[in-house]
Design a protein around this motif. Structure first.
Motif, PDB file in Angstrom:
ATOM      1  N   PRO A  83       0.820  -1.223   0.000  1.00  0.00           N
ATOM      2  CA  PRO A  83       0.000   0.000   0.000  1.00  0.00           C
ATOM      3  C   PRO A  83       0.854   1.274   0.000  1.00  0.00           C
ATOM      4  N   THR A  84       1.593   1.480  -1.063  1.00  0.00           N
ATOM      5  CA  THR A  84       2.588   2.550  -1.121  1.00  0.00           C
ATOM      6  C   THR A  84       1.987   3.941  -1.073  1.00  0.00           C
ATOM      7  N   THR A  85       0.772   4.111  -1.584  1.00  0.00           N
ATOM      8  CA  THR A  85       0.192   5.454  -1.685  1.00  0.00           C
ATOM      9  C   THR A  85      -0.781   5.785  -0.558  1.00  0.00           C
ATOM     10  N   ASP A  86      -0.873   4.936   0.448  1.00  0.00           N
ATOM     11  CA  ASP A  86      -1.788   5.164   1.572  1.00  0.00           C
ATOM     12  C   ASP A  86      -1.071   5.966   2.655  1.00  0.00           C
ATOM     13  N   ALA A  87      -1.474   7.212   2.841  1.00  0.00           N
ATOM     14  CA  ALA A  87      -0.796   8.096   3.801  1.00  0.00           C
ATOM     15  C   ALA A  87      -0.948   7.610   5.235  1.00  0.00           C
ATOM     16  N   ASN A  88      -2.065   6.943   5.549  1.00  0.00           N
ATOM     17  CA  ASN A  88      -2.285   6.467   6.908  1.00  0.00           C
ATOM     18  C   ASN A  88      -1.369   5.294   7.255  1.00  0.00           C
ATOM     19  N   LEU A  89      -1.061   4.462   6.272  1.00  0.00           N
ATOM     20  CA  LEU A  89      -0.224   3.289   6.508  1.00  0.00           C
ATOM     21  C   LEU A  89       1.253   3.559   6.262  1.00  0.00           C
ATOM     22  N   ALA A  90       1.573   4.684   5.637  1.00  0.00           N
ATOM     23  CA  ALA A  90       2.966   4.967   5.275  1.00  0.00           C
ATOM     24  C   ALA A  90       3.865   5.012   6.500  1.00  0.00           C
ATOM     25  N   ARG A  91       5.104   4.597   6.298  1.00  0.00           N
ATOM     26  CA  ARG A  91       6.079   4.574   7.385  1.00  0.00           C
ATOM     27  C   ARG A  91       6.516   5.979   7.767  1.00  0.00           C
ATOM     28  N   TRP A  92       6.959   6.131   9.002  1.00  0.00           N
ATOM     29  CA  TRP A  92       7.820   7.232   9.374  1.00  0.00           C
ATOM     30  C   TRP A  92       9.253   6.752   9.146  1.00  0.00           C
ATOM     31  N   VAL A  93      10.144   7.640   8.826  1.00  0.00           N
ATOM     32  CA  VAL A  93      11.515   7.221   8.562  1.00  0.00           C
ATOM     33  C   VAL A  93      12.482   8.259   9.107  1.00  0.00           C
ATOM     34  N   LEU A  94      13.590   7.790   9.675  1.00  0.00           N
ATOM     35  CA  LEU A  94      14.655   8.691  10.112  1.00  0.00           C
ATOM     36  C   LEU A  94      15.468   9.083   8.885  1.00  0.00           C
ATOM     37  N   ALA A  95      15.597  10.386   8.644  1.00  0.00           N
ATOM     38  CA  ALA A  95      16.263  10.885   7.441  1.00  0.00           C
ATOM     39  C   ALA A  95      17.369  11.861   7.813  1.00  0.00           C
ATOM     40  N   ALA A  96      18.471  11.796   7.076  1.00  0.00           N
ATOM     41  CA  ALA A  96      19.635  12.642   7.365  1.00  0.00           C
ATOM     42  C   ALA A  96      19.287  14.116   7.186  1.00  0.00           C
ATOM     43  N   GLU A  97      19.485  14.880   8.232  1.00  0.00           N
ATOM     44  CA  GLU A  97      19.141  16.299   8.209  1.00  0.00           C
ATOM     45  C   GLU A  97      19.946  17.065   7.164  1.00  0.00           C
ATOM     46  N   ASP A  98      21.224  16.741   6.994  1.00  0.00           N
ATOM     47  CA  ASP A  98      22.078  17.500   6.080  1.00  0.00           C
ATOM     48  C   ASP A  98      21.765  17.228   4.621  1.00  0.00           C
ATOM     49  N   ILE A  99      20.990  16.177   4.334  1.00  0.00           N
ATOM     50  CA  ILE A  99      20.634  15.855   2.947  1.00  0.00           C
ATOM     51  C   ILE A  99      19.187  16.232   2.656  1.00  0.00           C
TER      52      ILE A  99
END
Length: 284
Positions: A83-99
């Protein structure tokens, strides 16, 4: 420290419409790269889909994976049936601040995409780690790349950073921890393609292979007691970490516990990586 554009990460921001638009657009991009421009196969996909869609209420999910390219997230979620396009099911992800958060436009878009900025080298007690912990407290799904940086070589899993382990320990409800290993995205987005730079667009006609493992179980009460015992015999330098609540583990015990958990995850990921190589050879 003020959390960067946290308001944009709220599900209620402008009625949730901007988030839905970004998740749908990014999800469509991921589907196109994974299934139209390239070929993606997934082993044990049902386990991942089941845990994303229907795990017990209030139980958070942490997925951990190797990091082969800057496109790992979101393209690794673009396979058929997910379910890639479902905003409710989408993951949270840790992302590099400098990028991902180097200017206000990037920051706004990545925040809408449920990304949490992490300062590499900022330690496990930086403010945005507390934000990640809050998302786990909500029972959400969080993805991390515990190696901490991209590695495109066919190399063993490196020693993991302690951030993921600290979230597992500090979460009010112990998360389900699901390991994932993937290969092929380093060919879709190679780091050194033209004059030592990445290509401007994802490359095509590559094979992406994703191996989903089984959940890793942690007996945290038992592991905490062992960490306390081990820490009494250690001589690690102290840097002023706060005691974790409600367990009251001092810094030495926390270090022992985080090391034990990280090594366990690393071992499982390396076993999964070895399995993936034999699995792919059997398909040839």
């Amino acid at each position: 420290m003020v959390r960067k554009m946290e308001w944009a990460a709220s599900a209620n921001h402008l009625g949730g419409i901007p988030r839905k638009m970004v998740i749908m657009a990014v999800g469509a991009f991921a589907k196109a790269v994974a299934t139209l421009l390239n070929s993606t196969s997934v082993h044990n996909a049902d386990t991942l889909i089941r845990l994303v869609r229907s795990r017990p209420p209030g139980v958070p999910l942490i997925t951990v994976s190797n990091h082969m390219s800057t496109l790992d997230d979101p393209v690794m979620w673009g396979f058929r049936g997910f379910p890639t396009t479902d905003a409710n099911l989408a993951r949270w992800v840790l992302a590099a601040e400098d990028i991902c958060f180097k200017n206000p436009v990037y920051s706004y878009i990545f925040r809408l995409g449920k990304c949490i900025p992490i300062t590499r080298g900022g330690g496990i007690h930086q403010e945005h780690m507390d934000e990640a912990l809050e998302r786990l407290s909500d029972g959400a799904w969080l993805h991390t790349f515990p190696e901490g940086k991209v590695s495109q070589g066919d190399l063993p899993i490196r020693r993991l950073k302690w951030g993921t382990a600290s979230l597992i320990v500090r979460a009010p409800v112990t998360p389900i921890v699901l390991p994932i290993i993937h290969q092929g995205l380093q060919k879709v987005m190679p780091e050194n393609y033209i004059f030592g730079r990445r290509p401007p667009f994802p490359l095509c006609n590559k094979n992406i292979n994703i191996i989903v493992g089984d959940p890793i179980e942690f007996n945290l009460p038992n592991m905490r007691q062992k960490a306390i015992s081990m820490s009494r015999n250690g001589s690690l330098p102290f840097t002023g970490w706060p005691c974790t609540s409600p367990d009251g583990l001092d810094e030495a015990a926390q270090r022992c516990l985080y090391t034990t958990i990280s090594e366990r995850i690393q071992t499982v990921m390396e076993s999964l990586r070895s399995f993936s190589k034999s699995f792919l050879m059997s398909k040839v």
